[in-house]
Write an enzyme that holds these catalytic residues in place. Structure first.
Site, PDB file in Angstrom:
ATOM      1  N   ASP A 190      19.836 -69.571 -22.973  1.00 54.16           N
ATOM      2  CA  ASP A 190      18.398 -69.847 -22.938  1.00 54.16           C
ATOM      3  C   ASP A 190      17.892 -70.194 -24.339  1.00 54.16           C
ATOM      4  O   ASP A 190      18.549 -69.898 -25.356  1.00 54.16           O
ATOM      5  CB  ASP A 190      17.684 -68.593 -22.398  1.00 54.16           C
ATOM      6  CG  ASP A 190      16.346 -68.893 -21.739  1.00 54.16           C
ATOM      7  OD1 ASP A 190      15.837 -70.019 -21.901  1.00 54.16           O
ATOM      8  OD2 ASP A 190      15.806 -67.988 -21.083  1.00 54.16           O
ATOM      9  N   ASP A 224      11.105 -73.211 -14.683  1.00 61.52           N
ATOM     10  CA  ASP A 224      10.760 -71.846 -14.278  1.00 61.52           C
ATOM     11  C   ASP A 224       9.902 -71.845 -13.027  1.00 61.52           C
ATOM     12  O   ASP A 224       9.646 -70.785 -12.454  1.00 61.52           O
ATOM     13  CB  ASP A 224      10.018 -71.127 -15.415  1.00 61.52           C
ATOM     14  CG  ASP A 224      10.996 -70.537 -16.419  1.00 61.52           C
ATOM     15  OD1 ASP A 224      12.196 -70.449 -16.088  1.00 61.52           O
ATOM     16  OD2 ASP A 224      10.568 -70.170 -17.522  1.00 61.52           O
TER      17      ASP A 224
HETATM   18  C1  DGJ Z   1      13.162 -68.437 -19.519  1.00 62.36           C
HETATM   19  C2  DGJ Z   1      14.064 -68.846 -18.405  1.00 62.36           C
HETATM   20  O1  DGJ Z   1      13.729 -70.117 -17.967  1.00 62.36           O
HETATM   21  C3  DGJ Z   1      13.974 -67.830 -17.286  1.00 62.36           C
HETATM   22  O2  DGJ Z   1      14.745 -68.242 -16.196  1.00 62.36           O
HETATM   23  C4  DGJ Z   1      14.411 -66.497 -17.803  1.00 62.36           C
HETATM   24  O3  DGJ Z   1      15.770 -66.537 -18.131  1.00 62.36           O
HETATM   25  C5  DGJ Z   1      13.571 -66.100 -18.993  1.00 62.36           C
HETATM   26  N1  DGJ Z   1      13.546 -67.127 -19.982  1.00 62.36           N
HETATM   27  C6  DGJ Z   1      14.080 -64.828 -19.607  1.00 62.36           C
HETATM   28  O4  DGJ Z   1      13.421 -64.492 -20.748  1.00 62.36           O
END
Ligand code: DGJ
Length: 730
Positions: free
Chosen positions: A478, A548
C-alpha cells in the site's frame, strides 16, 4: 521484419501488425515525423512533410530557417532553436545556456526489445515478437547523445518509445526536461480522452475537443495519482467505442508525469508524454546516462474498444510477469472493511474458519498488525508483529489459517514512516523533508526517502524477517500519501531536484528485489485505493487494488474507466458488505458478485456477521466466478454500456479468443416503470456461427443476429439488479 530503412530518402518505416509509424531525416539532419496510423504499402511518404512548400528548407533559404523550425513536425523537439511549440527535451549546459540542438547521427535495428535500466517496461517474450529501432541524435556543442528507442510489436498494433541521454562530452550537463515521446498529427480535429478522479472515484472518463493552445493532465504528487491517470487517447471527433481512429498513450511509470496536446497555429497537433519537468532536473556528469521511462502507443482504426483490447493483450503477454501471470488468483477475504484496525488473531481465525467452509481460499490481514498500531496514527516503519493483537505470534496465526486449508496474505506500507514509531525516533532524517521546515503530515505519516539504499535495505530487512518467519503467500503493498517538502538529506544541493524520480526508482528497486527473492508470493499493489494503477506497477504485480470504493454501482464507472487500457485480470475487485461503507448504498449480493467477477474477485466483509442469506450465497457465487474466470482473464473484453453517457444501465462482455463462447453481463442501475425489456446488441461473436444461451440450448441464433439485433434482457424488478448470460457456439 517490422522495421525498414529506406536509404534513398533516409526514412524509417515501422510496421506493428496493421499499424505503421514513419519518420525521416529531414534537411538540416533534423528528425521529422512522417506518419502514424493504418498500415500502408508505401515505403516513402516523405511528401507528407511538405518540404517543397513555403517555408523553404534551411539549405535553400537560410533566411526562413526559424519558420522551418517552427513548422517541421519534429520527432523529438528540443528547446531553444525556434520551435515554439511544446518541446520534449531541454538542458542547461555548463555556461547556464538552455539551448539544445539534437541532430541525426546514426541508427541501428535490433531484434527483440532491450530492457530499460532500472525501469519497468514491456518486453518481447521471443526475439521475433518485436524489433527495435535505435536512432542516435547528437548535440555536439553540449557533448550529448540521445538514443530514441522505438519498438514495433509484430502481432500487436503497438509501438513503444523511450529515450536514453548520454553525456559524451567533458562537462556536466543538467537535463531540465526529458520526455519519452512526441508525436505530430496533421490535424486538430481530435478529442482528448483522459481518466480523472479522486480518492474512491478513480479513472472517470472525460472527453474534450482539442482547441488551440496547450491542454494537459499531469501529476506532481510523487505517484501516478487518483486525480489523473497516465493515460490519454486522442481520437477522431466522431470516433466511438467501435469505430473511428484512436491513438492511445500510456506511460509505464508510477511518479510525476505529463500528458499534453498542443494545437498549433497551423491547426496541427503535437502530443507529448513523459516525466513531469516541473521541479525536475538531472545532473549528467561525463560518462553518465539517463533513461526515460517507456510510453506505449496503440493505434486503433476501430474505436476505443479495439484500442483497449490491444492494451489488454500487450499487458497480459508483454508486461505482467511472474507465477500468477496466466493463473487464476486465489479467492481472498480481506479484513479491512470487516474490522479496520479492531481485530485480534482470534478474530481473524474466526473469519478464516467461516470463510474456508464457504470455499474462500486466502485470508489477507490488512493494516494494523505491526508495531502498536490501533489506528492510522502510529507504527509505520516498525515492521514487527504487534503481539497484543497477534497473540502467539505471526507464525502461529498463519499455521492456523493454513490448517484450515487457506493461504495467508499480509499488508505492508513499506514507503512510509509514522512520527510515532521506533524507526522515526532512531532515524528522523530518513523522512523526506526540508531541513528547518515543519513536515506536512498526511494520514498522520511521512514518506521515507526511498532514493537512499540504506533506507530501502533497512525496510526490506524487516520485511524479510516477517516473510521468512511464516508461510506468507500474498502481499498487499500500500502507499497512502503523496509527497511534500521534497528534499533529501542524502543528496547534494545540485541533485535535490532528482529526488522525485530517484524515489520512484527506489520503489522499483525494492519491488524488484521482493519479487525476485519471493517469486511464489502474489503481489498486489495499492495506493489509498487506486492512486497507482499504472503500467509501471503492473510490471511488478499482476493485480492492483482498483479503488477503496467497493460499491458495485460506483465500481461500474471505475472499472469502465480502468478498462480503457488495463486488463480486467489486473483489477482488484471485492464483494463487500452493505450498506456500502463509502456511499451507504445497498445493492443485491448477486450484483456485487457479478461486478467483482470482472476483476480478481474476493471478499471484503466480516463473513461471521453478514446476513445468513448472503453467507449461503457465497459457495454458488464462487462456483460462478470459477466457471468464468479463465474467460474473463484471457478473453476479449467488450464494453457495451457506458455509465458516463447513460446511467440507467451498464453491460459488458468477454468473448473467447476463438469465439467459442461469450459471457455477457448486465446491470440495471435504475428500474423504470412501464418499460419494454431492454434489447442489447452483443459484440465480438463469429457472425457466421450459431450460438445458444446456456440455459436454453434449444434456441440458437447466429452471431450475426445477436450482434445486429441483440438479446432481450427481460424484466428485472428493482434497482441495482444484474443478470449474466453465457453464449456457447453450437
Ligand atoms: C488503503 C487501502 O486502499 C485499503 O484497502 C486499506 O488497505 C487501507 N489503506 C489500510 O490502511
Amino acid at each position: 521484419m517490422p522495421i525498414f530503412y529506406n536509404e534513398k530518402n533516409r526514412s524509417f518505416k515501422l510496421t506493428a501488425k496493421d499499424t505503421c509509424y514513419m519518420l525521416a531525416v529531414a534537411p538540416g539532419e533534423y528528425l521529422a515525423h512522417v506518419y502514424f496510423g493504418k498500415a500502408l504499402p508505401d515505403d516513402d511518404l516523405n511528401y507528407l512533410l511538405r518540404l517543397d512548400e513555403n517555408p523553404f528548407t534551411p539549405e535553400t533559404n537560410d533566411r526562413d530557417r526559424a519558420v522551418y523550425m517552427d513548422t517541421l513536425p519534429f520527432e523529438y523537439p528540443c528547446h531553444g532553436l525556434g520551435d515554439y511549440r511544446e518541446h520534449a527535451f531541454a538542458i542547461e549546459d555548463k555556461k547556464g545556456a538552455t539551448t539544445c540542438d539534437l541532430r541525426y547521427k546514426s541508427y541501428r535495428i535490433e531484434d527483440g526489445k532491450p530492457a530499460l535500466e532500472g525501469l519497468p517496461a514491456t518486453f518481447a517474450n521471443t526475439p521475433d515478437e518485436a524489433q527495435t529501432l535505435i536512432i542516435t541524435m547528437e548535440d555536439k556543442a553540449a557533448g550529448l547523445e540521445v538514443d530514441l528507442l522505438y519498438t514495433a510489436f509484430a502481432d500487436l498494433d503497438v509501438i513503444t518509445r523511450s529515450a536514453v541521454v548520454r553525456n559524451v562530452g567533458g562537462d556536466n550537463v543538467t537535463i531540465k526536461r526529458v520526455y519519452s515521446a512526441a508525436v505530430e498529427f496533421d490535424s486538430e480535429k481530435m478529442d482528448m480522452i483522459t481518466l480523472n478522479g479522486s480518492w474512491a472515484r478513480e479513472r472517470a472518463l472525460e472527453r474534450c475537443r482539442l482547441h488551440h493552445g496547450k491542454q494537459l493532465i499531469d501529476s506532481m504528487r510523487g505517484e501516478s495519482s487518483h486525480q489523473n491517470n497516465p493515460f490519454t487517447a486522442l481520437c477522431a471527433n466522431n470516433a466511438d467505442e467501435d469505430s473511428g481512429e484512436v491513438y492511445g498513450f500510456n506511460f509505464v511509470y508510477s511518479g510525476n508525469f505529463v500528458s499534453e496536446a498542443e494545437v498549433t497555429q497551423h491547426k496541427k497537433t503535437r502530443y507529448l508524454m513523459g516525466i513531469n519537468s516541473t521541479d525536475f532536473e538531472w545532473l549528467l556528469e561525463p560518462g553518465e546516462a539517463f533513461t526515460a521511462p517507456e510510453v506505449v502507443m496503440v493505434y486503433s482504426d476501430k474505436g476505443l474498444g479495439k484500442m483497449s483490447r490491444t492494451f489488454h493483450d500487450l499487458y497480459r503477454q508483454n508486461l505482467i510477469r511472474g507465477e500468477y501471470k496466466d493463473k487464476r488468483r486465489p479467492i481472498l477475504i480481506n479484513n479491512w472493511e470487516a474490522t479496520y484496525f479492531n481485530f485480534t488473531a482470534e478474530k481473524l481465525v474466526q473469519i478464516a474458519e467461516q470463510a474456508s467452509k464457504l470455499g474462500i481460499e486466502m485470508l489477507v490481514m490488512d493494516d494494523g498488525w505491526f508495531g502498536h498500531r490501533d489506528s492510522d496514527n502510529s507504527s509505520l516503519g516498525d515492521w514487527f508483529v504487534y503481539e497484543k493483537k497477534i497473540e502467539g505470534g505471526l507464525k502461529a496465526l498463519v499455521d492456523k489459517v493454513n490448517a484450515l486449508g487457506m493461504k495467508f496474505g499480509i499488508w505492508f506500507e513499506p514507503e512510509m514512516i509514522s512520527p510515532d514509531s521506533e524507526l522515526y525516533k532512531a532515524h528522523p532524517d530518513w523522512a523526506i523533508q526540508v531541513k528547518g521546515r515543519p513536515l506536512t503530515l498526511c494520514r498522520e505519516q511521512y514518506v521515507l526517502d526511498y532514493s537512499r539504499k540504506d533506507v530501502r535495505d533497512y525496510i526490506y530487512g524487516m520485511m524479510r524477517k516477517i516473510l521468512d518467519n511464516a508461510n506468507i503467500e500474498y502481499i498487499k503493498w500500500d502507499m497512502n500519501r503523496q509527497l511534500t517538502e521534497v528534499a533529501s538529506n542524502a543528496l547534494p544541493r545540485e541533485r535535490q531536484r532528482e529526488l522525485w524520480h530517484r524515489y520512484v526508482l527506489g520503489v522499483y528497486d525494492l519491488m524488484n528485489r521482493l519479487t525476485t527473492d519471493y517469486p511464489h508470493i502474489l503481489l498486489e499493489n495499492c495506493s489509498g485505493g487506486g492512486a497507482r494503477f499504472d503500467p509501471g506497477m503492473l510490471y511488478f504485480s499482476p493485480q492492483i487494488w482498483c479503488s477503496d470504493d467497493t460499491d458495485a454501482i460506483e465500481r461500474l464507472k471505475i472499472q469502465y474507466g480502468t478498462s480503457m487500457c488495463y486488463p480486467c485480470s489486473a483489477m482488484g475487485a471485492h464483494v463487500s458488505d452493505c450498506p456500502n461503507h463509502t456511499v451507504g448504498r445497498s445493492t443485491p449480493f448477486t450484483t456485487r458478485g457479478h461486478v467483482a467477477m470482472v476483476g480478481t474477485f474476493g471478499y471484503e466483509l466480516d463473513v461471521t456477521k453478514i446476513p445468513q442469506s448472503d453467507r449461503d450465497a457465497i459457495p454458488a457465487q464462487i462456483a460462478e466466478f470459477n466457471k468464468y474466470n479463465a474467460l474473463v482473464r484471457t478473453g476479449d473484453h467488450y464494453r457495451i454500456g457506458n455509465m458516463f453517457e447513460d446511467n440507467l444501465w451498464d453491460a459488458w462482455e468477454f468473448v473467447a479468443k476463438d469465439k467459442s463462447e461469450a459471457l455477457f453481463e448486465f446491470v440495471q442501475v435504475m428500474c423504470r416503470p412501464n418499460e419494454r425489456s431492454r434489447r442489447i446488441k452483443l459484440k465480438g461473436l463469429d457472425p457466421e456461427a450459431y450460438y445458444y444461451e446456456e440455459s436454453t440450448p434449444e434456441v440458437k441464433h447466429s452471431g450475426a443476429a445477436l450482434m445486429q439485433c441483440g438479446v432481450n434482457i427481460g424484466g428485472l424488478w428493482g434497482d441495482y439488479q444484474s443478470k449474466i448470460m453465457h453464449f456457447i457456439k453450437a
